[in-house]
Design an enzyme around this catalytic site. Structure first.
Site, short mmCIF file in Angstrom:
data_model
loop_
_atom_site.label_atom_id
_atom_site.label_comp_id
_atom_site.label_asym_id
_atom_site.label_seq_id
_atom_site.Cartn_x
_atom_site.Cartn_y
_atom_site.Cartn_z
N GLU A 123 0.84 -1.20 0.00
CA GLU A 123 0.00 0.00 0.00
C GLU A 123 0.87 1.24 0.00
O GLU A 123 1.92 1.24 0.64
CB GLU A 123 -0.81 -0.01 1.30
CG GLU A 123 -2.27 0.21 1.13
CD GLU A 123 -3.02 -0.12 2.42
OE1 GLU A 123 -3.83 -1.05 2.42
OE2 GLU A 123 -2.76 0.55 3.44
N LYS B 10 2.53 4.42 1.24
CA LYS B 10 2.69 5.06 2.56
C LYS B 10 2.64 6.56 2.30
O LYS B 10 3.58 7.14 1.76
CB LYS B 10 4.02 4.67 3.22
CG LYS B 10 4.22 5.33 4.57
CD LYS B 10 5.53 4.92 5.20
CE LYS B 10 5.64 5.31 6.66
NZ LYS B 10 5.32 6.68 6.98
N ARG C 223 -3.46 10.92 15.52
CA ARG C 223 -2.85 9.78 16.20
C ARG C 223 -2.53 10.10 17.66
O ARG C 223 -2.41 9.23 18.49
CB ARG C 223 -1.59 9.46 15.42
CG ARG C 223 -0.79 8.38 15.95
CD ARG C 223 0.28 8.13 14.94
NE ARG C 223 1.47 7.73 15.63
CZ ARG C 223 2.61 7.48 15.02
NH1 ARG C 223 2.71 7.64 13.73
NH2 ARG C 223 3.64 7.10 15.71
N GLU D 70 -5.12 8.50 6.08
CA GLU D 70 -4.09 9.54 6.11
C GLU D 70 -4.59 10.75 5.32
O GLU D 70 -5.06 10.61 4.19
CB GLU D 70 -2.81 8.95 5.47
CG GLU D 70 -1.60 9.81 5.59
CD GLU D 70 -0.79 9.56 6.86
OE1 GLU D 70 -1.26 8.81 7.76
OE2 GLU D 70 0.31 10.14 6.97
N PHE E 274 -7.43 3.51 4.75
CA PHE E 274 -6.88 2.16 4.62
C PHE E 274 -7.46 1.15 5.60
O PHE E 274 -7.08 -0.01 5.59
CB PHE E 274 -5.36 2.17 4.70
CG PHE E 274 -4.76 3.02 5.79
CD1 PHE E 274 -4.78 2.59 7.10
CD2 PHE E 274 -4.18 4.24 5.49
CE1 PHE E 274 -4.24 3.36 8.10
CE2 PHE E 274 -3.62 5.02 6.48
CZ PHE E 274 -3.65 4.58 7.79
N LYS F 127 6.50 -1.15 7.41
CA LYS F 127 6.66 0.04 6.58
C LYS F 127 8.09 0.10 6.06
O LYS F 127 9.02 -0.32 6.75
CB LYS F 127 6.33 1.30 7.37
CG LYS F 127 7.14 1.45 8.63
CD LYS F 127 6.69 2.64 9.46
CE LYS F 127 7.58 2.73 10.68
NZ LYS F 127 7.15 3.69 11.66
P1 AMP Z 1 5.95 6.66 10.75
O1 AMP Z 1 5.31 7.94 11.19
O2 AMP Z 1 7.12 6.83 9.82
O3 AMP Z 1 6.20 5.72 11.90
O4 AMP Z 1 4.85 5.91 9.85
C1 AMP Z 1 3.62 5.51 10.33
C2 AMP Z 1 2.54 6.40 9.80
O5 AMP Z 1 2.40 6.25 8.40
C3 AMP Z 1 1.17 6.07 10.30
O6 AMP Z 1 0.92 6.57 11.58
C4 AMP Z 1 0.28 6.73 9.26
O7 AMP Z 1 0.04 8.07 9.65
C5 AMP Z 1 1.12 6.76 8.02
N1 AMP Z 1 0.59 6.02 6.87
C6 AMP Z 1 0.62 6.46 5.60
N2 AMP Z 1 0.11 5.58 4.76
C7 AMP Z 1 -0.30 4.51 5.48
C8 AMP Z 1 -0.92 3.28 5.16
N3 AMP Z 1 -1.21 2.94 3.89
N4 AMP Z 1 -1.18 2.42 6.18
C9 AMP Z 1 -0.87 2.73 7.47
N5 AMP Z 1 -0.29 3.89 7.83
C10 AMP Z 1 -0.01 4.79 6.86
#
Ligand code: AMP
Length: 566
Positions: A255, A257, A277, A307, A348, A430
């Protein structure tokens, strides 16, 4: 219950560093509290009077507190200010003046917990003419019957600076200890998990404690989503390799990100709530999204996860996160901003629909339900782009597509995984191409020299020590900022100043920044024991709360991964 008992508890909590002791002290208080007092005690234990997701704020500045202390004790404002400078803690100043107050009310009655709770809560709802006066009256009324020790903690609670080191885990353990029957020690794990579950669903420990007392583990396990009360969202684990994940799990959903703001949308009929969040309610800041969600979400009731992105109208690409962040805490010109910074939502997940909780459905099932629940409005309100594959080449191509679309990377989601709160193995992974950055909290700053003298221009960054909830400095950042960024930082940090000495200021640990750096070194001078070399500001992380900041343990791990440990 008398507030004096709460004050005594605070004193005991302050006197110990041990997490176990702290949980014991609180458990003792929780277990003997009446059903009416219990929720209030649970709030007050963390220095709060509202759940963390609530829009209500106590919002009292030091200056007003100084006036209130002066008014209710008969000492001059200057006296109070002097004592504040000396001790650096208005709570101590309040306690000092209450002890030696000049105006004693003969009729002073013992303060009840209820009264303190009610008056502090009321502070947030006072608006309009004479509001400052009315707020002062509410505080002064408490001081009039307060003992010195009570004045200390009332002041700190009102200023939202309780500083007794009670983090989420301690409240959780205290609830378990208080309401698990002594014979049931084998069931401790189950009880603890049930408390966690209920908290993740309800985001309100006072309610969790109430259920634990009344209905025990059974009640906790049955905790139901409440629309308007945010759920703790699911997060992803980091991975460096798409190949590893496909080898391990076979078919996965790949998916986009998206680089934006995590948003949890709740719908009940015409009513829409938007949470971040950090569990903040930002519904007022995004009237455009409220409007679209009303039209595009088909169920009568639901909770969906996605998002939000700021979109450049000309190119269709995402705008930098900083632009979106201008919309998050805005109180004025909200309408105007909806035009200047238009947004797009990519959903999502779905966690609740028309009375049914969907946490235990698989990711694939939830996605299907989500697809049926959304009337897509292209480029505005849509589902996250996704492919399902076990072909590495296809997955990698999709990853490149995400980067070409100027998104951050991709998520790899295991098709039969459940919706689990927080970060977990076996669910979501991720991957993004940049070097690991750190989310750190600004705890102090220095006013600049010459041309920069109007700005707070260098910032002390700190990492988190999870056991104590303390923030340990690990670097100083002052380069790589544009004039505009200095201005924004100064504007953001100034209201958080707690102490000023020469050009240096200490700050409430509220602002989280994502910092890049060249390397991590061991350091005898910084409290964390490690220091960042050449830290630079990447962005203010509006979406992270200080208790999500990176830990000293992570610094240590990153330090080790540099391969320099002798
Ligand atoms: P990080 O902030 O780098 O830890 O990444 C996590 C964040 O990515 C999540 O809290 C979401 O806000 C964001 N995100 C973006 N796209 C997605 C997706 N397809 N699925 C889940 N989270 C996503």
């Amino acid at each position: 219950m008398k507030y004096a008992e709460m004050a005594e508890t605070y004193e005991k909590l302050e006197a110990t560093q041990s997490k176990l002791d702290k949980a014991d002290i609180l458990a003792e208080l929780f277990s003997r509290a009446s059903p009416e007092d219990l929720p209030k005690i649970v709030f007050l234990a963390r220095g709060r009077v509202f759940p963390s997701y609530s829009e209500d704020e106590i919002g009292i500045a030091s200056q007003l507190m100084i006036k209130a202390i002066s008014r209710s004790t008969g000492f001059s404002i200057r006296d109070v200010e002097k004592k504040f400078k000396e001790t650096g803690d208005l709570g101590l100043a309040a306690s000092h003046f209450v002890k030696s107050r000049r105006q004693r009310t003969l009729l002073s009655s013992k303060l009840s917990l209820n009264k303190v709770f009610r008056n502090i809560r009321e502070l947030s709802s006072i608006e309009g003419a004479r509001s400052q006066e009315k707020k002062m009256d509410l505080i002064a009324e408490l001081f009039a019957s307060a003992e010195p020790k009570e004045a200390l903690y009332i002041t700190r609670t009102v200023l939202e600076e309780l500083r007794i080191g009670v983090a989420r885990g301690i409240i959780r353990d205290a609830i378990v200890k208080a309401f698990l029957s002594p014979g049931d020690m084998e069931e401790k794990k189950e009880f603890t998990e049930a408390v966690d579950y209920a908290y993740n669903v309800l985001s309100d420990f006072s309610e969790v404690a109430r259920i634990a007392k009344k209905d025990g583990v059974k009640g906790l396990k049955k905790a139901k989503v409440k629309l308007g009360q945010p759920i703790h969202v699911m997060l992803g684990e980091k991975t460096d390799s798409i190949k590893d994940i496909i080898e391990k799990f076979g078919k996965v959903a790949v998916e986009f990100k998206y680089d934006g703001l995590r948003t949890e949308l709740h719908k009940r009929g015409n009513k829409i709530w938007i949470f971040t969040r950090r569990l903040e309610d930002v519904s007022h800041q995004f009237p455009d999204l409220v409007e679209t969600a009303r039209k595009a979400l088909k169920p009568e009731e639901c909770v969906v996860d996605g998002e939000v992105l700021a979109i450049d109208k000309k190119t269709g690409y995402p705008q930098p996160f900083q632009n979106l962040s201008q919309r998050i805490h805005r109180k004025y010109n909200i309408k105007e901003m909806t035009k200047k910074i238009p947004i797009q939502v990519n959903l999502f997940d779905i966690m609740y629909k028309d009375g049914k909780m969907l946490f235990d459905k698989t990711f694939t099932e939830r996605r299907k339900i989500l697809e049926k629940s959304v009337k897509t409005i292209p480029e505005k309100f849509q589902l996250a782009k996704q492919i399902v594959t076990d072909d590495l080449k296809k997955a990698e191509k999709f990853y490149e597509q995400a980067l070409d679309a100027k998104q951050e990377g991709v998520f790899l989601k295991v098709p039969d995984s459940r919706y689990v709160f927080g970060r977990h193995v076996g669910g979501w992974y991720k991957i993004k191409p940049i070097m690991e950055t750190l989310d750190l909290v600004i705890v102090a700053a220095t006013w600049g020299e010459g041309k920069r003298s109007k700005w707070l221009s260098s910032y002390v960054l700190a990492c988190r020590e999870p056991d104590t909830g303390k923030f340990l400095p690990c670097g100083m950042m002052g380069t790589g900022l544009t004039e505009e960024m200095f201005e924004t930082m100064t504007h953001t940090l100034k209201p958080l100043v707690t102490k000023e000495k020469g050009k240096k200021v200490e700050l409430k640990p509220k602002v989280v920044v994502e910092a890049g750096y060249q390397e991590i070194q061991k350091s005898p001078t910084y409290e964390a024991g490690y220091a960042l070399r050449f830290p630079r500001l990447l962005r203010i992380r509006e979406d992270r709360s200080p208790d999500e900041a990176d830990t000293v343990e992570r610094l240590k791990k990153l330090y080790r991964s540099q391969g320099r440990e002798g």
